[in-house]
Scaffold this motif. Structure first.
Motif, mmCIF file in Angstrom:
data_model
loop_
_atom_site.group_PDB
_atom_site.id
_atom_site.type_symbol
_atom_site.label_atom_id
_atom_site.label_comp_id
_atom_site.label_asym_id
_atom_site.label_seq_id
_atom_site.Cartn_x
_atom_site.Cartn_y
_atom_site.Cartn_z
ATOM 1 N N SER A 199 163.504 -48.997 -22.619
ATOM 2 C CA SER A 199 163.721 -50.324 -22.047
ATOM 3 C C SER A 199 162.729 -50.584 -20.923
ATOM 4 O O SER A 199 162.238 -49.656 -20.266
ATOM 5 N N ALA A 200 162.437 -51.856 -20.712
ATOM 6 C CA ALA A 200 161.460 -52.233 -19.690
ATOM 7 C C ALA A 200 161.891 -51.763 -18.311
ATOM 8 O O ALA A 200 161.093 -51.263 -17.518
ATOM 9 N N GLY A 201 163.173 -51.917 -18.009
ATOM 10 C CA GLY A 201 163.644 -51.487 -16.700
ATOM 11 C C GLY A 201 163.469 -49.999 -16.490
ATOM 12 O O GLY A 201 163.130 -49.551 -15.380
ATOM 13 N N THR A 202 163.667 -49.229 -17.563
ATOM 14 C CA THR A 202 163.512 -47.774 -17.447
ATOM 15 C C THR A 202 162.040 -47.399 -17.314
ATOM 16 O O THR A 202 161.691 -46.489 -16.557
ATOM 17 N N ILE A 203 161.148 -48.089 -18.051
ATOM 18 C CA ILE A 203 159.710 -47.832 -17.883
ATOM 19 C C ILE A 203 159.301 -48.082 -16.435
ATOM 20 O O ILE A 203 158.566 -47.290 -15.826
ATOM 21 N N ASN A 205 152.081 -54.365 -20.892
ATOM 22 C CA ASN A 205 152.226 -55.133 -22.120
ATOM 23 C C ASN A 205 153.379 -54.600 -22.958
ATOM 24 O O ASN A 205 154.182 -55.374 -23.494
ATOM 25 N N GLU A 206 153.477 -53.285 -23.048
ATOM 26 C CA GLU A 206 154.588 -52.677 -23.793
ATOM 27 C C GLU A 206 155.916 -53.048 -23.152
ATOM 28 O O GLU A 206 156.882 -53.411 -23.829
ATOM 29 N N MET A 207 155.940 -52.961 -21.830
ATOM 30 C CA MET A 207 157.181 -53.197 -21.096
ATOM 31 C C MET A 207 157.647 -54.644 -21.256
ATOM 32 O O MET A 207 158.821 -54.921 -21.506
ATOM 33 N N LEU A 208 156.707 -55.585 -21.160
ATOM 34 C CA LEU A 208 157.065 -56.996 -21.210
ATOM 35 C C LEU A 208 157.212 -57.490 -22.648
ATOM 36 O O LEU A 208 158.246 -58.034 -23.038
ATOM 37 N N LEU A 209 156.141 -57.281 -23.427
ATOM 38 C CA LEU A 209 156.080 -57.901 -24.740
ATOM 39 C C LEU A 209 156.953 -57.181 -25.755
ATOM 40 O O LEU A 209 157.693 -57.806 -26.518
ATOM 41 N N LEU A 210 156.849 -55.857 -25.770
ATOM 42 C CA LEU A 210 157.525 -55.100 -26.819
ATOM 43 C C LEU A 210 158.976 -54.789 -26.479
ATOM 44 O O LEU A 210 159.696 -54.268 -27.307
ATOM 45 N N GLN A 211 159.380 -55.073 -25.234
ATOM 46 C CA GLN A 211 160.764 -54.758 -24.914
ATOM 47 C C GLN A 211 161.466 -55.899 -24.185
ATOM 48 O O GLN A 211 162.435 -56.458 -24.673
ATOM 49 N N GLN A 212 160.975 -56.300 -23.009
ATOM 50 C CA GLN A 212 161.660 -57.332 -22.236
ATOM 51 C C GLN A 212 161.810 -58.618 -23.036
ATOM 52 O O GLN A 212 162.902 -59.160 -23.159
ATOM 53 N N SER A 253 158.423 -56.805 -11.450
ATOM 54 C CA SER A 253 158.623 -56.614 -10.016
ATOM 55 C C SER A 253 157.372 -57.104 -9.293
ATOM 56 O O SER A 253 156.306 -57.225 -9.903
ATOM 57 N N PRO A 254 157.459 -57.398 -8.019
ATOM 58 C CA PRO A 254 156.256 -57.824 -7.274
ATOM 59 C C PRO A 254 155.115 -56.816 -7.370
ATOM 60 O O PRO A 254 153.951 -57.203 -7.483
ATOM 61 N N SER A 255 155.431 -55.505 -7.353
ATOM 62 C CA SER A 255 154.364 -54.495 -7.430
ATOM 63 C C SER A 255 153.718 -54.508 -8.818
ATOM 64 O O SER A 255 152.505 -54.318 -8.952
ATOM 65 N N GLU A 256 154.524 -54.731 -9.856
ATOM 66 C CA GLU A 256 153.967 -54.795 -11.212
ATOM 67 C C GLU A 256 153.116 -56.048 -11.386
ATOM 68 O O GLU A 256 152.090 -56.026 -12.077
ATOM 69 N N LEU A 257 153.533 -57.154 -10.761
ATOM 70 C CA LEU A 257 152.714 -58.362 -10.804
ATOM 71 C C LEU A 257 151.357 -58.105 -10.147
ATOM 72 O O LEU A 257 150.319 -58.515 -10.679
ATOM 73 N N ARG A 258 151.369 -57.402 -8.996
ATOM 74 C CA ARG A 258 150.103 -57.090 -8.320
ATOM 75 C C ARG A 258 149.209 -56.261 -9.241
ATOM 76 O O ARG A 258 148.002 -56.500 -9.335
ATOM 77 N N LEU A 259 149.802 -55.284 -9.920
ATOM 78 C CA LEU A 259 149.027 -54.435 -10.829
ATOM 79 C C LEU A 259 148.437 -55.262 -11.971
ATOM 80 O O LEU A 259 147.274 -55.076 -12.353
ATOM 81 N N LEU A 260 149.233 -56.189 -12.490
ATOM 82 C CA LEU A 260 148.773 -57.036 -13.590
ATOM 83 C C LEU A 260 147.639 -57.953 -13.128
ATOM 84 O O LEU A 260 146.618 -58.105 -13.815
ATOM 85 N N LEU A 261 147.798 -58.554 -11.956
ATOM 86 C CA LEU A 261 146.771 -59.461 -11.447
ATOM 87 C C LEU A 261 145.498 -58.704 -11.074
ATOM 88 O O LEU A 261 144.385 -59.190 -11.297
ATOM 89 N N GLN A 262 145.664 -57.503 -10.489
ATOM 90 C CA GLN A 262 144.489 -56.694 -10.152
ATOM 91 C C GLN A 262 143.739 -56.277 -11.415
ATOM 92 O O GLN A 262 142.503 -56.285 -11.456
ATOM 93 N N GLY A 263 144.504 -55.911 -12.459
ATOM 94 C CA GLY A 263 143.869 -55.541 -13.717
ATOM 95 C C GLY A 263 143.126 -56.705 -14.336
ATOM 96 O O GLY A 263 141.994 -56.559 -14.823
ATOM 97 N N ARG A 264 143.753 -57.878 -14.306
ATOM 98 C CA ARG A 264 143.081 -59.063 -14.858
ATOM 99 C C ARG A 264 141.825 -59.400 -14.071
ATOM 100 O O ARG A 264 140.790 -59.732 -14.648
ATOM 101 N N GLU A 265 141.905 -59.312 -12.748
ATOM 102 C CA GLU A 265 140.746 -59.601 -11.909
ATOM 103 C C GLU A 265 139.596 -58.649 -12.221
ATOM 104 O O GLU A 265 138.435 -59.069 -12.338
ATOM 105 N N PHE A 266 139.904 -57.355 -12.402
ATOM 106 C CA PHE A 266 138.859 -56.386 -12.716
ATOM 107 C C PHE A 266 138.227 -56.695 -14.072
ATOM 108 O O PHE A 266 136.995 -56.706 -14.216
ATOM 109 N N ARG A 292 161.892 -64.563 -12.815
ATOM 110 C CA ARG A 292 162.872 -64.337 -13.875
ATOM 111 C C ARG A 292 163.204 -62.859 -14.047
ATOM 112 O O ARG A 292 163.849 -62.470 -15.018
ATOM 113 N N SER A 293 162.730 -62.028 -13.113
ATOM 114 C CA SER A 293 163.031 -60.583 -13.094
ATOM 115 C C SER A 293 162.422 -59.836 -14.274
ATOM 116 O O SER A 293 162.860 -58.737 -14.620
ATOM 117 N N PHE A 294 161.414 -60.416 -14.918
ATOM 118 C CA PHE A 294 160.698 -59.681 -15.957
ATOM 119 C C PHE A 294 159.712 -58.686 -15.340
ATOM 120 O O PHE A 294 159.379 -57.671 -15.938
#
Length: 906
Positions: A407-411, A341-348, A268-281, A264-266
């Protein structure tokens, strides 16, 4: 990172054998047929369940130690519990619940369970049906409890689920993740229909509720992820923040998996990797916490940090302990997650759910526009064309306070453009001007520096700052990471500059608002700890960095030297006030000589207050505030007199006597009585006490008969909020220090200062500044009476009935081992010896030192009590019984005796 098996988690042979029953041959996954076979054996239910859970848990531990991903482990733990619960439901079967549905909810419903996670169950009953008999459920729950699974359960119909969830956002959140275990699927469908967004909690209302819930939760952790002992789940940037993203997406789109957000373009693939890596840690850290503690534990306490660092394979390096490396990884991970979290929740999501996505952007300048109240780039090539816009963005936010954020896109674009901040960028005069404009802005200085750090810009623009991002110091003194502490210091300085905060620190506000260049203070705050962790003196190394930075930014050589001096001397005022005898005119003259002039003194005073307050909120108190104020005032007076005209001792004594006589406390005491008493007290007394203290002591002792030898104790407040003063008047041969400190320690009071004067009457007059554990004065009159009675009784009985300190040291302090160090120095001006002791802080330490000094016939004139986290750094001013400095051989004996006494009691 491959896991290293630490001793805390080593598996016994029996456990390994148990694990082998449910592991595949290579040990990489569960052997599910074997688990089902074990469960379905015709043995009694309880032994079968216990055996399967024991084998499964042992296998999970073994797989964790072998380095398997936490994602696989939490999923398999949930699947294991599924099988056990379903088998228990069948074995406890009863017609009373045959038509009910057994539903997993909450984290268990998501299919994520750590070893000791909550297991939440919902028993769904058919409509218009009586709930199952209590006995049938009781047998089921008791069976699970006895097997080792603690269940939180509720029994509801679908309609009741809708009613209850409509009143409570936490309940609807739990039901949103419902998963059928056993029973009619239609009941689950009915519950989902009753709790759908069309009925209750539409996505807009749910989103707003979750934002409020997150803000409230973040406030509980002081709105920072960088606390000394963070909560892996609840702290900002923790697992709950990731879950909140999933919940909002699930409510709005019907899907909460993170991968869906990319489609849904919320993200990017690299941001998803960062999110999943953070959750895994974080999952891996939480899994380790559960295994180490054997319970549901989400707090990354000091007790566990070093053990997990070892478990994860970190090793001590030259300038960074293994635990500090591990915690830096933790803090940098939660920083990334906070940004996402800021990018997705508080803006997107806010834009998608609350705002009109088709609204026209409002042009701000060539580089930026505003869309639905958020700043965004004019186009995606802005930073490539004009890298300076990476700084201009923050200045624009300062200049337009109506903007709600970025904005999330700018972040996301900022993060992808950080490579543009290179040496050429850092040497560009335009960027120098922009950075100074941000520091000099009327509003938003602290908030934009924090945002710059959160987005990674500050660490790129000031590389030395980038190296301390997420860096923690493994002690109890520094409550935050170096970067977070630094920004707290700048924030404190900034509050001094704003009139709306004048009531907090009036003197600091008056000074700060009169400075011609307040940015000098901000730069000193930014650089004062920037060289932590490099080896060597961080103050000296940081001063070099600071001077170079200020000169490169086009500020004057004077400003550059001033910032460098502040960084180099940022500990001077604090250490002088807390470890030196500032009642001594020689100490004041020496300090004023190091400061040089009033401008340097003003800046240093502001930086010191801001620094100490920003180091650990629990260690700041009004006594320290008064101490710093007193040193500042004395030094200011010395500088105005001129360093070539130091304060004369006789002049100071006469000033204090004259001031004391004018105070109301002495109105009922005759002049002759005052003269008679003061003649017996000696000059040292009047040098060490303020006029208000002199008047109180005089009034308290004026009614005593000269021949009385009883002990007298008095209690009164210092200046408003600045601790409580306790006076003890006792025969000199009682050596009252050891007993007095033991009594005060046992009563749970923190001793901040001690002064002991040997009077010509054969008595000693001792004063102690104490605070309650919360840093407050003693307001309760009954407690004051208790202190007076206990002191008088304890010192009177002396060694006949020794006072013992039985309080245990706090949990955190017990985690550290501090070797005892004892050093001696001379104080020729005052004809005495200075003994400095560094040791592990614990109740009774002052009493132990006092007993050693008493046994060696050493008299204490004064003591400066300083607790630095887990360390006590105490200074004693001592003489022999004749009032002379200690001889070298006595110092040697004292060193051995004090070290043995403190180390044996540790």
């Amino acid at each position: 990172m491959s896991a290293v098996v630490g001793p805390a988690l080593s598996l016994s042979i029996d456990t390994r054998q148990l694990a082998s029953e449910v592991l595949q041959a290579d040990g990489s996954a569960f052997d599910w047929p074997a688990i089902r076979h074990l469960l379905q054996t015709p043995a009694d239910a309880l032994p079968s369940l216990i055996h399967v859970l024991g084998a499964g848990n042992a296998a999970l531990k073994q797989r964790f130690l072998a380095g398997e991903t936490a994602a696989a482990l939490v999923a398999d733990r949930a699947a294991l519990v599924d099988l056990v619960i379903c088998e228990a439901w069948r074995r406890a079967g009863d017609p009373g619940h045959a038509d009910c549905a057994l539903v997993a909810v909450g984290g268990y419903g998501r299919g994520e369970l750590h070893p000791y996670s909550d297991v939440d169950l919902l028993v769904l009953t058919p409509p218009r049906s009586a709930p199952p008999p209590p006995d049938s459920l009781s047998d089921f729950l008791t069976l699970l409890w006895d097997a080792g699974i603690e269940i939180r359960h509720s029994v509801r119909s679908a309609a009741e689920c809708g009613q209850d969830a409509g009143q409570d956002i936490t309940v609807i959140t739990t039901f949103m993740e419902a998963r059928l275990l056993l029973g009619p699927e239609e009941l689950l469908w009915e519950m989902q229909a009753a709790t759908a967004p069309a009925k209750i909690w539409p996505s807009r209302q749910f989103f707003e509720g979750k934002i409020r819930e997150q803000q409230t939760r973040h406030h509980r952790y002081d709105d920072t992820a960088y606390n000394l002992e963070p909560d892996v789940k609840g702290s900002p940037g923790g697992l709950r923040d990731i879950q909140t993203i999933s919940w909002v997406a699930l409510r709005e789109h019907g899907r909460g998996d993170l991968e869906y957000l990319v489609s849904r373009s919320f993200l990017s693939p690299s941001e998803l990797r960062l999110l999943l890596q953070g959750r895994e840690f974080l999952w891996r850290v939480r899994f380790a916490l559960h295994l180490l503690t054997g319970r549901h534990e989400d707090r990354l306490l000091f007790d566990h940090q070093a053990r997990i660092a070892q478990l994860f394979g970190y090793q001590d390096a030259s300038y960074m302990l293994a635990v500090e490396q591990f915690m830096q990884r933790y803090y940098r991970t939660v920083m990334d997650l906070s940004r996402l979290n800021e990018m997705l929740l508080l803006q997107q999501f806010q834009e998608a759910i609350l705002h009109d996505p088709d609204a026209e952007p409002k042009h701000l300048n060539d580089h930026f526009s505003a869309h639905n109240g958020f700043l965004q780039v004019a186009d995606d090539d802005v930073f490539d064309r004009t890298p300076s816009a990476l700084l201009e963005l923050f200045l624009t936010l300062q200049q337009r306070p109506e903007l709600k954020g970025v904005s999330a896109g700018t972040i996301s674009l900022i993060h992808r453009s950080l490579h543009l901040i290179d040496d050429e960028f850092r040497q560009d005069p335009r960027n120098h001007r922009l950075f100074l404009q941000i520091l000099r802005a009327k509003d938003g200085v602290t908030s934009e520096l924090r945002r710059m750090n959160r987005y990674g810009v500050l660490g790129r623009y000031v590389p030395a700052f980038g190296r301390v991002v997420g860096r923690m110091q493994y002690d109890l003194f520094h409550a935050y990471t170096v970067d977070e502490h630094t920004l707290f210091v700048v924030s404190n300085l900034r509050r001094f500059a704003l009139e709306r905060f004048n009531h907090e620190f009036p003197r600091c506000s008056e000074i700060m608002q009169g400075l011609p260049t307040p940015e000098v203070a901000y730069l000193a705050g930014l650089f004062h700890d920037i060289a932590k962790g490099r080896g060597g003196d961080h103050s000296e190394l940081g001063a070099i960095d600071a001077e170079s930075f200020v000169l490169e930014h086009g500020m004057s050589r004077y400003d550059a030297r001033l910032v460098a001096w502040l960084v180099r001397k940022h500990l001077l005022l604090s250490l002088t006030a807390q470890k030196r005898d500032i009642s001594d005119p020689a100490v004041i003259s020496e300090f004023a000589g190091q400061v040089g002039d009033e401008v340097h003194l003003d800046y240093l005073y502001l930086l010191t207050v801001a620094d100490v307050r920003g180091t650990n909120p629990k260690l700041w108190n009004s006594w320290k505030a008064q101490l710093f104020d007193e040193l500042y005032a004395h030094a200011k007076r010395a500088l105005r007199r001129g360093l070539e005209k130091p304060v004369d001792r006789d002049e100071l004594i006469q000033e204090r006597k004259a001031a004391a006589r004018t105070l109301p406390l002495l109105a009922g005491v005759s002049g002759s009585k005052i003269e008679e008493m003061w003649a017996q007290w000696g000059d040292d007394y009047f040098l060490r006490f303020r006029p208000d203290e002199i008047a109180w002591h005089t009034q308290l002792l004026a009614g005593r008969e000269d021949r009385e030898d009883r002990v007298l104790a008095g209690v009164q407040d210092e200046a408003p909020g600045a601790g409580t003063s306790i006076m003890v008047y006792a025969p000199r041969d009682r050596f009252s220090f050891a007993t007095a400190t033991a009594v005060l320690d046992e009563l749970g009071l923190n001793i901040a200062d001690a002064r002991i004067i040997r009077l010509r009457t054969g008595f000693s007059l001792s004063t102690y500044i104490v605070l309650e554990n919360d840093g407050e004065q003693i307001h309760d009159e009954q407690r004051r009476d208790q202190i007076r009675r206990r002191l008088e009784q304890g010192i009177t009985t002396g060694e006949k009935q020794a006072v013992r300190v039985t309080r245990r040291p706090p949990r955190q302090v017990r985690m550290f081992t501090t070797p005892t160090l004892v050093n001696f120095d001379g104080d020729e001006t005052n004809n005495r010896t200075v003994m400095e002791i560094v040791a592990g802080d614990r109740p009774g330490i002052l009493c132990q030192v006092g007993q050693v000094l008493r046994d060696h016939r050493v008299a204490i004139q004064a003591a400066k009590i300083l607790t630095v986290g887990e360390r006590a750094e105490d200074v004693f001013y001592v003489t022999d019984m004749a009032g002379a400095p200690l001889m070298p051989d006595l110092c040697d004996r004292l060193k051995v005796a004090v070290t043995e006494a403190l180390d044996s009691a540790a």
